[in-house]
Design a protein around this motif. Sequence first.
Motif, PDB file in Angstrom:
ATOM      1  N   PHE A  79      53.843  20.985  86.572  1.00 23.39           N
ATOM      2  CA  PHE A  79      55.069  20.897  87.374  1.00 23.39           C
ATOM      3  C   PHE A  79      56.059  19.923  86.736  1.00 23.39           C
ATOM      4  O   PHE A  79      57.236  20.238  86.587  1.00 23.39           O
ATOM      5  CB  PHE A  79      54.729  20.458  88.804  1.00 23.39           C
ATOM      6  N   PHE A  80      55.569  18.769  86.329  1.00 19.92           N
ATOM      7  CA  PHE A  80      56.463  17.778  85.722  1.00 19.92           C
ATOM      8  C   PHE A  80      56.959  18.227  84.352  1.00 19.92           C
ATOM      9  O   PHE A  80      58.085  17.900  83.964  1.00 19.92           O
ATOM     10  CB  PHE A  80      55.806  16.400  85.651  1.00 19.92           C
ATOM     11  N   ALA A  81      56.153  18.983  83.639  1.00 18.78           N
ATOM     12  CA  ALA A  81      56.614  19.532  82.354  1.00 18.78           C
ATOM     13  C   ALA A  81      57.764  20.514  82.594  1.00 18.78           C
ATOM     14  O   ALA A  81      58.781  20.477  81.897  1.00 18.78           O
ATOM     15  CB  ALA A  81      55.462  20.207  81.622  1.00 18.78           C
ATOM     16  N   ALA A  82      57.606  21.387  83.605  1.00 19.87           N
ATOM     17  CA  ALA A  82      58.672  22.344  83.938  1.00 19.87           C
ATOM     18  C   ALA A  82      59.916  21.600  84.428  1.00 19.87           C
ATOM     19  O   ALA A  82      61.047  21.952  84.073  1.00 19.87           O
ATOM     20  CB  ALA A  82      58.185  23.332  84.995  1.00 19.87           C
ATOM     21  N   LEU A  83      59.702  20.586  85.202  1.00 18.22           N
ATOM     22  CA  LEU A  83      60.819  19.781  85.702  1.00 18.22           C
ATOM     23  C   LEU A  83      61.560  19.120  84.549  1.00 18.22           C
ATOM     24  O   LEU A  83      62.796  19.066  84.534  1.00 18.22           O
ATOM     25  CB  LEU A  83      60.295  18.719  86.675  1.00 18.22           C
ATOM     26  N   GLY A  84      60.811  18.649  83.570  1.00 20.58           N
ATOM     27  CA  GLY A  84      61.418  18.032  82.391  1.00 20.58           C
ATOM     28  C   GLY A  84      62.263  19.018  81.603  1.00 20.58           C
ATOM     29  O   GLY A  84      63.319  18.671  81.075  1.00 20.58           O
ATOM     30  N   LYS A  85      61.807  20.275  81.532  1.00 21.45           N
ATOM     31  CA  LYS A  85      62.568  21.303  80.805  1.00 21.45           C
ATOM     32  C   LYS A  85      63.841  21.674  81.541  1.00 21.45           C
ATOM     33  O   LYS A  85      64.890  21.863  80.927  1.00 21.45           O
ATOM     34  CB  LYS A  85      61.708  22.551  80.598  1.00 21.45           C
ATOM     35  N   LEU A  86      63.750  21.804  82.857  1.00 17.03           N
ATOM     36  CA  LEU A  86      64.922  22.182  83.654  1.00 17.03           C
ATOM     37  C   LEU A  86      65.909  21.032  83.805  1.00 17.03           C
ATOM     38  O   LEU A  86      67.109  21.242  83.813  1.00 17.03           O
ATOM     39  CB  LEU A  86      64.494  22.622  85.057  1.00 17.03           C
ATOM     40  N   GLY A  87      65.388  19.861  83.992  1.00 14.57           N
ATOM     41  CA  GLY A  87      66.223  18.716  84.338  1.00 14.57           C
ATOM     42  C   GLY A  87      66.251  18.583  85.854  1.00 14.57           C
ATOM     43  O   GLY A  87      66.119  19.575  86.584  1.00 14.57           O
ATOM     44  N   LEU A  88      66.409  17.395  86.319  1.00 15.27           N
ATOM     45  CA  LEU A  88      66.337  17.118  87.756  1.00 15.27           C
ATOM     46  C   LEU A  88      67.437  17.834  88.533  1.00 15.27           C
ATOM     47  O   LEU A  88      67.180  18.427  89.590  1.00 15.27           O
ATOM     48  CB  LEU A  88      66.396  15.607  88.007  1.00 15.27           C
ATOM     49  N   ASP A  89      68.660  17.821  88.016  1.00 15.54           N
ATOM     50  CA  ASP A  89      69.779  18.461  88.724  1.00 15.54           C
ATOM     51  C   ASP A  89      69.553  19.957  88.897  1.00 15.54           C
ATOM     52  O   ASP A  89      69.743  20.505  89.985  1.00 15.54           O
ATOM     53  CB  ASP A  89      71.102  18.205  87.990  1.00 15.54           C
ATOM     54  N   GLU A  90      69.138  20.617  87.827  1.00 12.63           N
ATOM     55  CA  GLU A  90      68.906  22.066  87.889  1.00 12.63           C
ATOM     56  C   GLU A  90      67.738  22.400  88.808  1.00 12.63           C
ATOM     57  O   GLU A  90      67.791  23.352  89.578  1.00 12.63           O
ATOM     58  CB  GLU A  90      68.666  22.627  86.485  1.00 12.63           C
ATOM     59  N   ALA A  91      66.665  21.600  88.752  1.00 13.14           N
ATOM     60  CA  ALA A  91      65.508  21.823  89.619  1.00 13.14           C
ATOM     61  C   ALA A  91      65.904  21.674  91.087  1.00 13.14           C
ATOM     62  O   ALA A  91      65.526  22.502  91.928  1.00 13.14           O
ATOM     63  CB  ALA A  91      64.383  20.860  89.263  1.00 13.14           C
ATOM     64  N   GLU A  92      66.686  20.643  91.420  1.00 11.96           N
ATOM     65  CA  GLU A  92      67.152  20.464  92.803  1.00 11.96           C
ATOM     66  C   GLU A  92      68.001  21.643  93.242  1.00 11.96           C
ATOM     67  O   GLU A  92      67.862  22.140  94.363  1.00 11.96           O
ATOM     68  CB  GLU A  92      67.949  19.173  92.935  1.00 11.96           C
ATOM     69  N   LYS A  93      68.876  22.078  92.358  1.00  7.82           N
ATOM     70  CA  LYS A  93      69.754  23.217  92.671  1.00  7.82           C
ATOM     71  C   LYS A  93      68.935  24.467  92.978  1.00  7.82           C
ATOM     72  O   LYS A  93      69.187  25.153  93.969  1.00  7.82           O
ATOM     73  CB  LYS A  93      70.682  23.451  91.476  1.00  7.82           C
ATOM     74  N   ARG A  94      67.934  24.753  92.154  1.00  8.75           N
ATOM     75  CA  ARG A  94      67.103  25.951  92.346  1.00  8.75           C
ATOM     76  C   ARG A  94      66.245  25.828  93.611  1.00  8.75           C
ATOM     77  O   ARG A  94      66.050  26.806  94.321  1.00  8.75           O
ATOM     78  CB  ARG A  94      66.214  26.173  91.137  1.00  8.75           C
ATOM     79  N   LEU A  95      65.737  24.632  93.890  1.00  7.10           N
ATOM     80  CA  LEU A  95      64.929  24.445  95.105  1.00  7.10           C
ATOM     81  C   LEU A  95      65.778  24.598  96.371  1.00  7.10           C
ATOM     82  O   LEU A  95      65.322  25.163  97.360  1.00  7.10           O
ATOM     83  CB  LEU A  95      64.247  23.088  95.088  1.00  7.10           C
ATOM     84  N   ARG A  96      67.000  24.113  96.325  1.00  9.06           N
ATOM     85  CA  ARG A  96      67.898  24.282  97.488  1.00  9.06           C
ATOM     86  C   ARG A  96      68.235  25.752  97.703  1.00  9.06           C
ATOM     87  O   ARG A  96      68.383  26.188  98.832  1.00  9.06           O
ATOM     88  CB  ARG A  96      69.187  23.492  97.282  1.00  9.06           C
ATOM     89  N   ALA A  97      68.355  26.504  96.627  1.00  9.61           N
ATOM     90  CA  ALA A  97      68.728  27.910  96.715  1.00  9.61           C
ATOM     91  C   ALA A  97      67.574  28.759  97.237  1.00  9.61           C
ATOM     92  O   ALA A  97      67.822  29.833  97.796  1.00  9.61           O
ATOM     93  CB  ALA A  97      69.167  28.434  95.347  1.00  9.61           C
ATOM     94  N   SER A  98      66.351  28.298  97.087  1.00 12.51           N
ATOM     95  CA  SER A  98      65.208  29.131  97.514  1.00 12.51           C
ATOM     96  C   SER A  98      64.892  29.010  98.981  1.00 12.51           C
ATOM     97  O   SER A  98      65.332  28.215  99.703  1.00 12.51           O
ATOM     98  CB  SER A  98      63.973  28.762  96.703  1.00 12.51           C
TER      99      SER A  98
END
Length: 98
Positions: A79-98
Amino acid sequence: MPLRSLLGILRPGGFSTNPRGINMARKGSLEAERQAIAKERQALEARETKLRESERAASVELMHKSVLGKAPFERVEAFFAALGKLGLDEAEKRLRAS
């Protein structure tokens, strides 16, 4: 003003008997003020360090209480590896959209 009065001002014992003494006093008070500011700055830095440590401890506690704290290590690591690839801002954006 008569010349004699002006000469009295310029002689020792006139208006200002020791202008250098006044400057030295001012220099001393300025140095004392610098030292006080430095001391306050050090105290503020210590408070900021303590705050960062408290924030870190709170973050760890939140993670332990969250779903991540209960998940197997391998999944948390992925999970943290994927988060590192996306970046925190993009991960938050995608989680809010889901």
